[in-house]
Write a protein that holds these residues in place. Structure first.
Motif, PDB file in Angstrom:
ATOM      1  N   THR A  78       0.846  -1.196   0.000  1.00 53.89           N
ATOM      2  CA  THR A  78       0.000   0.000   0.000  1.00 53.89           C
ATOM      3  C   THR A  78       0.880   1.245   0.000  1.00 53.89           C
ATOM      4  N   GLY A  79       0.722   2.095  -0.995  1.00 56.73           N
ATOM      5  CA  GLY A  79       1.540   3.301  -1.059  1.00 56.73           C
ATOM      6  C   GLY A  79       1.403   4.002  -2.392  1.00 56.73           C
ATOM      7  N   GLY A  98       1.333   7.907  -9.120  1.00 56.02           N
ATOM      8  CA  GLY A  98       0.324   6.859  -9.074  1.00 56.02           C
ATOM      9  C   GLY A  98       0.394   6.102  -7.766  1.00 56.02           C
ATOM     10  N   ILE A  99      -0.682   5.382  -7.440  1.00 55.20           N
ATOM     11  CA  ILE A  99      -0.688   4.569  -6.223  1.00 55.20           C
ATOM     12  C   ILE A  99      -0.381   3.119  -6.581  1.00 55.20           C
ATOM     13  N   HIS A 100       0.079   2.371  -5.579  1.00 59.40           N
ATOM     14  CA  HIS A 100       0.276   0.944  -5.767  1.00 59.40           C
ATOM     15  C   HIS A 100      -1.061   0.297  -6.133  1.00 59.40           C
ATOM     16  N   ALA A 101      -1.058  -0.522  -7.151  1.00 58.98           N
ATOM     17  CA  ALA A 101      -2.288  -1.197  -7.561  1.00 58.98           C
ATOM     18  C   ALA A 101      -2.796  -2.145  -6.485  1.00 58.98           C
ATOM     19  N   THR A 102      -1.900  -2.561  -5.605  1.00 54.81           N
ATOM     20  CA  THR A 102      -2.247  -3.499  -4.531  1.00 54.81           C
ATOM     21  C   THR A 102      -2.620  -2.783  -3.237  1.00 54.81           C
ATOM     22  N   SER A 103      -2.783  -1.479  -3.284  1.00 54.01           N
ATOM     23  CA  SER A 103      -3.129  -0.727  -2.069  1.00 54.01           C
ATOM     24  C   SER A 103      -4.428  -1.245  -1.460  1.00 54.01           C
ATOM     25  N   THR A 104      -4.425  -1.420  -0.144  1.00 51.71           N
ATOM     26  CA  THR A 104      -5.541  -2.051   0.571  1.00 51.71           C
ATOM     27  C   THR A 104      -6.150  -1.067   1.569  1.00 51.71           C
ATOM     28  N   PRO A 105      -7.323  -0.476   1.255  1.00 55.30           N
ATOM     29  CA  PRO A 105      -7.920   0.503   2.159  1.00 55.30           C
ATOM     30  C   PRO A 105      -8.850  -0.094   3.205  1.00 55.30           C
ATOM     31  N   GLY A 106      -9.148  -1.397   3.093  1.00 55.88           N
ATOM     32  CA  GLY A 106     -10.158  -1.990   3.963  1.00 55.88           C
ATOM     33  C   GLY A 106     -11.520  -1.930   3.298  1.00 55.88           C
ATOM     34  N   ASP A 107     -12.561  -2.288   4.048  1.00 56.92           N
ATOM     35  CA  ASP A 107     -13.920  -2.283   3.515  1.00 56.92           C
ATOM     36  C   ASP A 107     -14.370  -0.869   3.154  1.00 56.92           C
ATOM     37  N   ALA A 108     -15.306  -0.772   2.234  1.00 54.69           N
ATOM     38  CA  ALA A 108     -15.857   0.521   1.843  1.00 54.69           C
ATOM     39  C   ALA A 108     -16.574   1.174   3.016  1.00 54.69           C
ATOM     40  N   ILE A 109     -16.553   2.493   3.031  1.00 58.60           N
ATOM     41  CA  ILE A 109     -17.253   3.265   4.061  1.00 58.60           C
ATOM     42  C   ILE A 109     -18.733   3.306   3.690  1.00 58.60           C
ATOM     43  N   THR A 110     -19.585   2.913   4.601  1.00 56.67           N
ATOM     44  CA  THR A 110     -21.020   2.843   4.314  1.00 56.67           C
ATOM     45  C   THR A 110     -21.858   3.757   5.204  1.00 56.67           C
ATOM     46  N   THR A 111     -21.221   4.382   6.177  1.00 54.51           N
ATOM     47  CA  THR A 111     -21.959   5.276   7.077  1.00 54.51           C
ATOM     48  C   THR A 111     -20.972   6.112   7.872  1.00 54.51           C
ATOM     49  N   GLY A 112     -21.432   7.245   8.378  1.00 59.27           N
ATOM     50  CA  GLY A 112     -20.635   8.047   9.295  1.00 59.27           C
ATOM     51  C   GLY A 112     -19.395   8.647   8.667  1.00 59.27           C
ATOM     52  N   ALA A 113     -18.367   8.808   9.494  1.00 59.84           N
ATOM     53  CA  ALA A 113     -17.119   9.426   9.062  1.00 59.84           C
ATOM     54  C   ALA A 113     -15.942   8.650   9.633  1.00 59.84           C
ATOM     55  N   VAL A 114     -14.852   8.636   8.913  1.00 60.80           N
ATOM     56  CA  VAL A 114     -13.624   7.962   9.324  1.00 60.80           C
ATOM     57  C   VAL A 114     -12.495   8.982   9.306  1.00 60.80           C
ATOM     58  N   THR A 115     -11.729   9.033  10.385  1.00 64.32           N
ATOM     59  CA  THR A 115     -10.596   9.958  10.480  1.00 64.32           C
ATOM     60  C   THR A 115      -9.292   9.170  10.463  1.00 64.32           C
ATOM     61  N   TYR A 116      -8.342   9.659   9.667  1.00 62.44           N
ATOM     62  CA  TYR A 116      -7.066   8.982   9.491  1.00 62.44           C
ATOM     63  C   TYR A 116      -5.922   9.856   9.989  1.00 62.44           C
ATOM     64  N   ASP A 117      -4.976   9.240  10.668  1.00 55.70           N
ATOM     65  CA  ASP A 117      -3.720   9.875  11.023  1.00 55.70           C
ATOM     66  C   ASP A 117      -2.793   9.693   9.836  1.00 55.70           C
TER      67      ASP A 117
END
Length: 213
Positions: A78-79, A98-117
């Motif tokens: 991931t990068g 470009g990003i790595h084609a193998t980048s892994t973000p986890g499951d799709a966001i389906t509700t609310g908000a997600v904060t990343y460091d």
């Protein structure tokens, strides 16, 4: 959240053809002479996550003047990566990212908000002057608005996503340049690469963030 930079400066994992990564600049006769019509584009990285051949005529990796690679220290797949250089046989110069084609973000966001460091890394080139900058950034993905936002040190992120998918588009703005961005965003991570240009030069780089437990 921790990052590793392979090279002389800590941060993301980084390999560069320049003497150092991080905030730096060079001018005078140390850089190439370029014309006032720079271009930039987002690219699909090679399967090994390197920059595809751009027919650069420089001295660095694949003929580039500068190339940088960034990876999550835990999920090395991931990068993102970016590079710039003079195009062989022309006076033009080009910036790509470009990003790595193998980048892994986890499951799709389906509700609310997600904060990343997170952290950003960018390169701004004006004529024969190269300025590289990196730093921390907090990014937030909000399902209702379909936006990924954050700002730090003059960098403004305005990502977009929709429909329970992890694909991310949008733009970033820095130093008066608006660059197109592509990447992925999910419940665990966000990663994006951006590329843009103006009459003075190019803007290339990437963002990365992960949810802190």
């Amino acid at each position: 959240m921790s990052f590793i930079r392979f090279g002389s400066v800590i941060g993301f994992a980084c390999v560069t053809a320049m003497p150092a990564c991080g905030s730096s600049s060079s001018d005078g006769d140390s850089g190439p002479v370029v014309n006032p019509n720079p271009t930039s584009q987002l690219v699909t990285l090679n399967p090994d996550n390197t920059i595809p051949d751009q027919n650069f005529s420089g001295l660095g990796a694949s003929g580039s003047i500068s190339v940088s690679y960034f990876s999550d220290p835990v999920l090395g797949s991931t990068g993102f990566a970016y590079a710039w250089g003079n195009v062989e046989g022309t006076d033009d110069f080009l910036g790509v990212a470009g990003i790595h084609a193998t980048s892994t973000p986890g499951d799709a966001i389906t509700t609310g908000a997600v904060t990343y460091d997170g952290r950003y890394d960018l390169l701004r080139v004006r004529g024969n002057v190269e300025d590289q900058q990196s730093g921390q950034i907090e990014l937030t993905a909000t399902f209702n608005s379909g936006r990924v936002t954050g700002s730090a040190d003059g960098l403004e992120v305005n990502g977009t996503f929709s429909g329970n998918v992890t694909a991310m588009g949008g733009t970033v703005t820095f130093d008066g340049v608006t660059a197109n961005m592509e990447g992925v965003v999910g419940q665990d991570r966000v990663v994006g690469a951006f590329a843009g240009d103006d009459a003075d030069g190019i803007l290339i780089g990437g963002i990365y963030g992960a949810v802190t437990p």
